[in-house]
Motif scaffolding. Structure first.
Motif, PDB file in Angstrom:
ATOM      1  N   GLN A  55       0.809  -1.212   0.000  1.00 15.69           N
ATOM      2  CA  GLN A  55       0.000   0.000   0.000  1.00 15.69           C
ATOM      3  C   GLN A  55       0.845   1.266   0.000  1.00 15.69           C
ATOM      4  O   GLN A  55       0.335   2.346  -0.325  1.00 15.69           O
ATOM      5  N   MET A  56       2.109   1.140   0.360  1.00 15.06           N
ATOM      6  CA  MET A  56       2.993   2.311   0.363  1.00 15.06           C
ATOM      7  C   MET A  56       3.050   2.947  -1.015  1.00 15.06           C
ATOM      8  O   MET A  56       3.089   4.168  -1.144  1.00 15.06           O
ATOM      9  N   TRP A  57       3.044   2.097  -2.074  1.00 14.12           N
ATOM     10  CA  TRP A  57       3.111   2.653  -3.423  1.00 14.12           C
ATOM     11  C   TRP A  57       1.818   3.414  -3.735  1.00 14.12           C
ATOM     12  O   TRP A  57       1.852   4.504  -4.301  1.00 14.12           O
ATOM     13  N   VAL A  58       0.684   2.839  -3.347  1.00  7.55           N
ATOM     14  CA  VAL A  58      -0.596   3.491  -3.591  1.00  7.55           C
ATOM     15  C   VAL A  58      -0.625   4.864  -2.913  1.00  7.55           C
ATOM     16  O   VAL A  58      -1.021   5.866  -3.521  1.00  7.55           O
ATOM     17  N   LYS A  59      -0.192   4.909  -1.661  1.00  8.13           N
ATOM     18  CA  LYS A  59      -0.181   6.179  -0.936  1.00  8.13           C
ATOM     19  C   LYS A  59       0.787   7.175  -1.562  1.00  8.13           C
ATOM     20  O   LYS A  59       0.536   8.382  -1.566  1.00  8.13           O
ATOM     21  N   ALA A 110      -3.680   8.890 -11.973  1.00 11.03           N
ATOM     22  CA  ALA A 110      -3.558   7.534 -11.440  1.00 11.03           C
ATOM     23  C   ALA A 110      -4.838   7.115 -10.731  1.00 11.03           C
ATOM     24  O   ALA A 110      -5.254   7.741  -9.762  1.00 11.03           O
ATOM     25  N   ASN A 111      -5.463   6.052 -11.226  1.00 14.45           N
ATOM     26  CA  ASN A 111      -6.688   5.528 -10.625  1.00 14.45           C
ATOM     27  C   ASN A 111      -6.325   4.257  -9.855  1.00 14.45           C
ATOM     28  O   ASN A 111      -6.138   3.191 -10.438  1.00 14.45           O
ATOM     29  N   THR A 112      -6.216   4.374  -8.538  1.00 12.85           N
ATOM     30  CA  THR A 112      -5.796   3.244  -7.707  1.00 12.85           C
ATOM     31  C   THR A 112      -6.956   2.680  -6.885  1.00 12.85           C
ATOM     32  O   THR A 112      -6.733   1.994  -5.890  1.00 12.85           O
ATOM     33  N   GLY A 113      -8.175   2.970  -7.322  1.00  7.51           N
ATOM     34  CA  GLY A 113      -9.345   2.518  -6.575  1.00  7.51           C
ATOM     35  C   GLY A 113      -9.398   1.006  -6.413  1.00  7.51           C
ATOM     36  O   GLY A 113      -9.724   0.493  -5.333  1.00  7.51           O
ATOM     37  N   SER A 114      -9.078   0.264  -7.482  1.00  8.32           N
ATOM     38  CA  SER A 114      -9.139  -1.199  -7.395  1.00  8.32           C
ATOM     39  C   SER A 114      -8.061  -1.735  -6.464  1.00  8.32           C
ATOM     40  O   SER A 114      -8.267  -2.747  -5.782  1.00  8.32           O
ATOM     41  N   LEU A 115      -6.908  -1.053  -6.419  1.00  9.59           N
ATOM     42  CA  LEU A 115      -5.850  -1.479  -5.505  1.00  9.59           C
ATOM     43  C   LEU A 115      -6.238  -1.248  -4.056  1.00  9.59           C
ATOM     44  O   LEU A 115      -5.969  -2.078  -3.182  1.00  9.59           O
ATOM     45  N   LYS A 116      -6.872  -0.121  -3.785  1.00  9.10           N
ATOM     46  CA  LYS A 116      -7.321   0.146  -2.409  1.00  9.10           C
ATOM     47  C   LYS A 116      -8.326  -0.906  -1.964  1.00  9.10           C
ATOM     48  O   LYS A 116      -8.289  -1.383  -0.817  1.00  9.10           O
ATOM     49  N   GLN A 134      -5.981   1.053 -19.069  1.00  9.45           N
ATOM     50  CA  GLN A 134      -6.497   2.412 -19.288  1.00  9.45           C
ATOM     51  C   GLN A 134      -6.380   3.257 -18.014  1.00  9.45           C
ATOM     52  O   GLN A 134      -7.333   3.877 -17.546  1.00  9.45           O
ATOM     53  N   ALA A 135      -5.180   3.244 -17.446  1.00  9.59           N
ATOM     54  CA  ALA A 135      -4.840   4.057 -16.268  1.00  9.59           C
ATOM     55  C   ALA A 135      -5.536   3.609 -14.988  1.00  9.59           C
ATOM     56  O   ALA A 135      -5.533   4.312 -13.997  1.00  9.59           O
ATOM     57  N   ILE A 136      -6.159   2.418 -15.003  1.00  8.09           N
ATOM     58  CA  ILE A 136      -6.707   1.841 -13.776  1.00  8.09           C
ATOM     59  C   ILE A 136      -5.734   0.768 -13.309  1.00  8.09           C
ATOM     60  O   ILE A 136      -5.549  -0.243 -13.983  1.00  8.09           O
ATOM     61  N   TYR A 137      -5.098   1.002 -12.187  1.00  7.72           N
ATOM     62  CA  TYR A 137      -4.030   0.120 -11.744  1.00  7.72           C
ATOM     63  C   TYR A 137      -4.592  -1.038 -10.930  1.00  7.72           C
ATOM     64  O   TYR A 137      -5.394  -0.852 -10.013  1.00  7.72           O
ATOM     65  N   GLY A 138      -4.163  -2.242 -11.284  1.00  4.70           N
ATOM     66  CA  GLY A 138      -4.652  -3.439 -10.603  1.00  4.70           C
ATOM     67  C   GLY A 138      -3.514  -4.252 -10.031  1.00  4.70           C
ATOM     68  O   GLY A 138      -2.368  -4.154 -10.469  1.00  4.70           O
ATOM     69  N   GLY A 139      -3.837  -5.095  -9.053  1.00  6.49           N
ATOM     70  CA  GLY A 139      -2.831  -5.931  -8.412  1.00  6.49           C
ATOM     71  C   GLY A 139      -2.494  -7.154  -9.237  1.00  6.49           C
ATOM     72  O   GLY A 139      -3.035  -7.391 -10.325  1.00  6.49           O
ATOM     73  N   PHE A 140      -1.593  -7.966  -8.686  1.00  9.74           N
ATOM     74  CA  PHE A 140      -1.144  -9.163  -9.397  1.00  9.74           C
ATOM     75  C   PHE A 140      -0.652 -10.187  -8.371  1.00  9.74           C
ATOM     76  O   PHE A 140       0.028  -9.842  -7.406  1.00  9.74           O
ATOM     77  N   GLY A 141      -1.045 -11.455  -8.561  1.00 13.21           N
ATOM     78  CA  GLY A 141      -0.530 -12.537  -7.734  1.00 13.21           C
ATOM     79  C   GLY A 141      -1.257 -12.760  -6.421  1.00 13.21           C
ATOM     80  O   GLY A 141      -0.754 -13.486  -5.565  1.00 13.21           O
ATOM     81  N   TRP A 142      -2.450 -12.184  -6.242  1.00 12.14           N
ATOM     82  CA  TRP A 142      -3.178 -12.303  -4.978  1.00 12.14           C
ATOM     83  C   TRP A 142      -4.303 -13.324  -5.077  1.00 12.14           C
ATOM     84  O   TRP A 142      -5.066 -13.345  -6.043  1.00 12.14           O
ATOM     85  N   VAL A 143      -4.433 -14.170  -4.045  1.00  9.62           N
ATOM     86  CA  VAL A 143      -5.552 -15.099  -3.928  1.00  9.62           C
ATOM     87  C   VAL A 143      -6.170 -14.942  -2.543  1.00  9.62           C
ATOM     88  O   VAL A 143      -5.511 -14.512  -1.597  1.00  9.62           O
ATOM     89  N   GLN A 144      -7.433 -15.304  -2.439  1.00  6.74           N
ATOM     90  CA  GLN A 144      -8.146 -15.211  -1.171  1.00  6.74           C
ATOM     91  C   GLN A 144      -8.553 -16.606  -0.709  1.00  6.74           C
ATOM     92  O   GLN A 144      -9.068 -17.409  -1.493  1.00  6.74           O
TER      93      GLN A 144
END
Length: 474
Positions: A316-320, A328-334, A404-414
């Motif tokens: 989250q440090m990068w998002v902040k 930068a649209n980081t809504g999906s990352l948050k 399209q400038a919406i940043y998403g995560g990678f490698g995460w599972v729940q």
């Protein structure tokens, strides 16, 4: 015990191989050996003479040259396909014998090993060990300045010592003409009590994707590097299942041996097993009347989740750091980082997800020593800077998807709790209209053969001449 996970983001477990555009045709990966057989049936001599003169040929070149039918190529030579177009320099994803994507048990167990190491070493009783270990590493590194090969060995030894402290029981061995307790024998690794299977497999067409990744630096928008990385990935929102089992019989035998007054178990071999079982699996081996596999697995799942949360905090440090910068649209990352019960796996896990860095940053004394050690062995330097980065800026880069400038995560599972009560989302979301559920029972026959699993023709077998199987939702 069966455990279900859901991909929160695309997940890539690679083979180490890069694929070029010549290997694909109409979004299908093509088996060139089968293609050669298809051509050579009638035009063998002409074909091989032509190939010798044209080493860089594509499937399309072969099709046009020898007037092959497009559907014949796909039916006879297609290995698998994606629903999107292919980009060059594609990182191949690991697949089973049916060319379906899955997560290997070895990858899952490697992820769990890191999580358990974080859990055990986070205990206050381990603080002194970690400080002493780091101090010793710093002294050794300072004596090895400039010797890259020996520093590389030192880094491996550093990991080995942590493994021994967390997972390995001791055994008496002769070393330097003395009988001493050693902890480097892998036969006494307690994680061997945990067995994890490969996950279920999913089709590339419905549950896979070609993921486009870009590399970002802390506090920086746009991407740190201009090139993009493409991976064969399991897409987000796909449910997978795997098995975890615990060697309960070993625990029963160990308890019996520990309670015998004349047994060498725990004294000359498996030294320290009582404490290590408590730290790793929350098992009190001498006092528990029964060993519950479900209880131990629940402890493992909690360890996974706790470490995943620690990695999430660092990411989250990068998002902040980029909030309010540009568009930068980081809504999906948050949303991702606020999701509970998750952990990271596979390509893009990063230094923070593959090491105990989150723990080293949680204590001031550990942080100071870790930063000094990193500097002494050259970890944390970057080409754009002559001086090492602050440990709080490390790792310098991380990988995110960018649509399209919406940043998403990678490698995460729940982790999905009460897995038996959860219906696979792909059955509801990715079933094409006007289809029935069927199982491929012979993909080698021509035409391929399937068995209908539902509806009026349930249990019947049929063939599909001239039809690509992956487009049917089987």
């Amino acid at each position: 015990m069966k455990v279900k996970i859901k991909t929160l983001t695309p997940v890539h477990i690679g083979t180490g191989k890069k694929l070029g555009s010549l290997e694909f045709f109409n979004n299908y990966r093509i088996d060139y050996y089968k293609l050669f057989e298809l051509v050579a049936q009638e035009k063998q001599e002409e074909f091989f003479n032509w190939v010798d003169q044209n080493p860089q040929i594509s499937v399309l070149d072969i099709k046009n040259r020898f007037k092959l039918n497009q559907q014949d190529i796909i039916n006879n030579c297609g290995l698998y396909s994606f629903s999107v177009s292919f980009q060059s320099d594609l990182n191949e994803g690991i697949k089973d014998s049916s060319n379906k994507l899955f997560i290997p048990g070895s990858s899952l167990k490697g992820s769990l090993r890191t999580a358990l190491m974080y859990k055990v070493l986070s205990n206050d009783s381990k603080l002194s060990f970690l400080n002493n270990h780091l101090a010793n590493l710093i002294n050794q590194a300072n004596n090895l300045r400039g010797n890259k090969s020996r520093i590389k060995n030192l880094l491996k030894e550093a990991d080995d010592k942590l493994e021994e402290e967390v997972f390995n029981c001791g055994v008496y061995r002769e070393r330097n003409n003395k009988i001493v307790a050693v902890y480097d024998d892998q036969k006494y690794d307690l994680l061997k009590l945990v067995k994890i299977s490969d996950s279920t497999s999913v089709t590339t067409y419905f549950d896979g994707e070609i993921t486009e990744l870009q590399v970002y630096a802390l506090q920086k928008i746009p991407p740190h590097k201009s090139f993009k990385i493409y991976t064969e990935s399991i897409k987000d929102n796909v449910t997978l299942e795997f098995d975890i089992s615990i060697d309960i019989e070993f625990l029963k035998r160990a308890k019996d041996e520990l309670n015998k007054t004349n047994s060498d178990f725990g004294k000359k071999y498996f030294i320290g097993i009582e404490q290590k079982l408590k730290e790793l699996f929350d098992v009190d081996i001498k006092n528990e009347s029964e060993f519950s596999e479900e209880k131990i697995i629940e402890s493992l799942l909690k360890s996974w989740e706790k470490f995943g949360e620690a990695v999430s905090v660092l990411e989250q440090m990068w998002v902040k750091s980029v909030d309010g910068k540009g568009n930068a649209n980081t809504g999906s990352l948050k949303k991702l980082y606020n999701t509970k019960n998750k952990f990271k796996i596979g390509f893009g896990t990063g230094f923070s997800g593959m090491t105990i860095l989150p723990l080293l940053l949680s204590d001031k004394s550990l942080t100071t020593q870790a930063e000094q050690f990193y500097k002494s062995v050259g970890i944390g330097f970057h080409n754009s800077s002559k001086s090492p980065l602050s440990i709080y800026q490390f790792p310098f880069t991380r990988k995110y998807t960018n649509n399209q400038a919406i940043y998403g995560g990678f490698g995460w599972v729940q982790l999905i709790r009460n897995a038996s009560d959860v219906k696979s989302e792909k059955e509801e979301s990715f079933r094409p209209p006007n289809t029935v559920l069927a199982e491929i029972i012979d993909d080698k026959s021509k035409p391929p053969k399937v068995k209908i699993l539902e509806g009026d023709y349930q249990g019947k077998e049929t063939i599909f001449p001239g039809v690509k199987l992956e487009g049917l939702g089987l």
